[in-house]
Design an enzyme around this catalytic site. Sequence first.
Site, PDB file in Angstrom:
ATOM      1  N   ASP A 259       0.815  -1.201   0.000  1.00 11.74           N
ATOM      2  CA  ASP A 259       0.000   0.000   0.000  1.00 11.74           C
ATOM      3  C   ASP A 259       0.858   1.265   0.000  1.00 11.74           C
ATOM      4  OD1 ASP A 259      -2.622   1.434   0.555  1.00 11.74           O
ATOM      5  OD2 ASP A 259      -1.485   2.009   2.338  1.00 11.74           O
ATOM      6  N   GLU A 292       1.308  -0.056  -4.960  1.00  9.35           N
ATOM      7  CA  GLU A 292       0.543   1.171  -5.153  1.00  9.35           C
ATOM      8  C   GLU A 292       1.541   2.299  -4.957  1.00  9.35           C
ATOM      9  OE1 GLU A 292      -3.145   3.856  -3.403  1.00  9.35           O
ATOM     10  OE2 GLU A 292      -2.052   2.494  -2.085  1.00  9.35           O
ATOM     11  N   ASP A 312      -3.540   6.144 -13.203  1.00 10.58           N
ATOM     12  CA  ASP A 312      -3.732   7.037 -14.348  1.00 10.58           C
ATOM     13  C   ASP A 312      -4.837   6.518 -15.261  1.00 10.58           C
ATOM     14  OD1 ASP A 312      -1.700   8.598 -13.392  1.00 10.58           O
ATOM     15  OD2 ASP A 312      -0.388   8.362 -15.116  1.00 10.58           O
ATOM     16  N   ASP A 383     -10.121   2.170  -2.764  1.00 15.42           N
ATOM     17  CA  ASP A 383      -9.782   3.585  -2.667  1.00 15.42           C
ATOM     18  C   ASP A 383     -10.735   4.445  -3.486  1.00 15.42           C
ATOM     19  OD1 ASP A 383      -7.629   4.012  -0.926  1.00 15.42           O
ATOM     20  OD2 ASP A 383      -6.178   3.319  -2.400  1.00 15.42           O
ATOM     21  N   ASN A 387     -13.331   6.186  -0.976  1.00 16.35           N
ATOM     22  CA  ASN A 387     -12.934   7.534  -0.588  1.00 16.35           C
ATOM     23  C   ASN A 387     -13.841   8.609  -1.169  1.00 16.35           C
ATOM     24  OD1 ASN A 387     -10.792   6.979   1.167  1.00 16.35           O
ATOM     25  ND2 ASN A 387      -9.402   6.607  -0.548  1.00 16.35           N
TER      26      ASN A 387
END
Length: 608
Positions: A259, A292, A312, A383, A387
């Site tokens: 991570d 990551e 990306d 994520d 998030n």
Amino acid sequence: MTAWPEPYTHGALPLPDGRTRFRLWAPTAPDALALVIDGRDPIALHPGTDGYAEIEVDCPAGTRYRYRIGDDLLVPDPASRRQDGDVHGASVVPGPDTYPWQHPSWQGRPWSEAVIYEAHAGLAGGFAGLTAKLPELAALGVTVVELMPVADFPGPRNWGYDGVLPYAPDEAYGSPDALKRLIDTAHGLGISMMLDVVYNHFGPDGNYLPQYAAPFFRHDVSTPWGPAIDFRQPAVRRYFEENALYWLTEFRFDGLRLDAVHAIPDPEWLVELAQFVRGQIPAQRHIHLVLENDDNRASLLGQGYDAQWNDDAHHVLHHLLTGESHGYYADYADQPAQALARCLEQGWLYQGQPSRVRHGASRGEPSGHLPPTAFVLFLQNHDQTGNRAAGERLTVLVKNPERLRAAVALQLLAPQIPLIFMGEESGSRAPFLYFTSHADAALAQAVRDGRRREFSAFPGFNAADVAALPDPNAESTWAQSLPWATASAEDEEGNDDSGDAQIWRTLYGALLHLRQRAIAPVLPGTRSTGARAVGPDAVRAQWLLGDGALLTLYANLGPDRQALPPDLAPKGPLFSSLLFESRPGAFDALGLGSLCADSTVWLLEDAE
């Protein structure tokens, strides 16, 4: 001081004669440092010049113990293999591995065959619940299950990134043997198991290391979670290297996802970690290490790491699917088709150029020389979904189902390694929310306040929106996040969506089996032969596969039919080259020189 046997230099190690050797790195412990074993008088400890305190004690496996710091602070072993009473409770002396492994000869699968399924063990019903789901995932075409972190965290509910005891599987999910049974069962079904590990920070509740090992952290470098971990310290490096080896050998995981390594201030340690792990494990085992890394450091992918999560590609696809351009999506909103073409051809969009969101700072390293399998491609993950303020999935955010199906077809057949987020395969509409279970009321309130501050700055958010944010510490927030809850229940409009869930599962299954048959066997040696934008929302990309066949993608994620430039239109007879079309008529339109709106077409031409 006796030499510490390999491979572990931290924690409690049972010895053949029935004693246990305890070893704690405590270079800044107060004079009153002691080992406290249940039912016995404390045993004084004295760290040596290397900072380690070590003692051998006559005690069997299952013995409960803690360390006393000063006069009255009792703390668990930071290398505890099992806890009795959560992160503040007693550690338990481990015993020999008596789990009866049913598939001891399993060597893993090649990375080129990877189809990753990211899962949260708690939401799946713990280790046992996820074990029960494995046959369904194997039938779907999943070849790797990646667990979100399982290291012991405070309370029964957490994403896992608040872990403070990296060696101890959280008992909220089940026993260590239940975790081994999950892995063993997966191997019997031909599924590899990966584990998400957090080596960039400790959680805010239960981290006692500053009380006796202050050099574990450095105060000249900060991360979003506080002072950075100090990997200049040999003991710190060894602590995490051994942790990686522990999961890969004692639990037989087939790989690790590291991570947020951009928050590790000593990137050269990552190279050492990969070298250490691969040097300890037989070469015939397929062990996969995935990063990551927001820094897009391509150089690491040639030094022991198989792949990196491709943020990306996710960000530009998310913009094309939803139109969102706030926050980091702003870096992908200009000429998104060109950005997607670059990601398909070269891996990353950002390979050293300045980032607007980062106030002009450059980001990334050139990645065009890397194989497509060096990039993990996803439309959703913990994520990117969790998030968000309301944790919405793409089934909620993307109003046109055909556009989402086109993106899924792009993702699952592309030569990059696909990752599916739990519930995605059945079109789940349940949110994935941020959840915790902190017993400390002040900490729980601080987390609430932090989320409110974060989202109050988002465009379009008003005071009512902020006030309505789910409480991370409420059990109801966790319950709303159950990913399969809507697969056979009624949706918000009162309609039975079980049929829609089956449509999604059929789509995912068809694409994954097509990938397994036509793409995965010839992925080694695959290289891009170019990608171009053919409109504001459309791309054409091609790859020469390892057997010499030509794989071609035509994708239009926009609302309008797009005419193809003459030099990019397919040539020659097409009837034998169709691999997949995401909507009826898309292949026929391609033969006439245009791309249907919201469609993906894959062609596969055999090697001459």
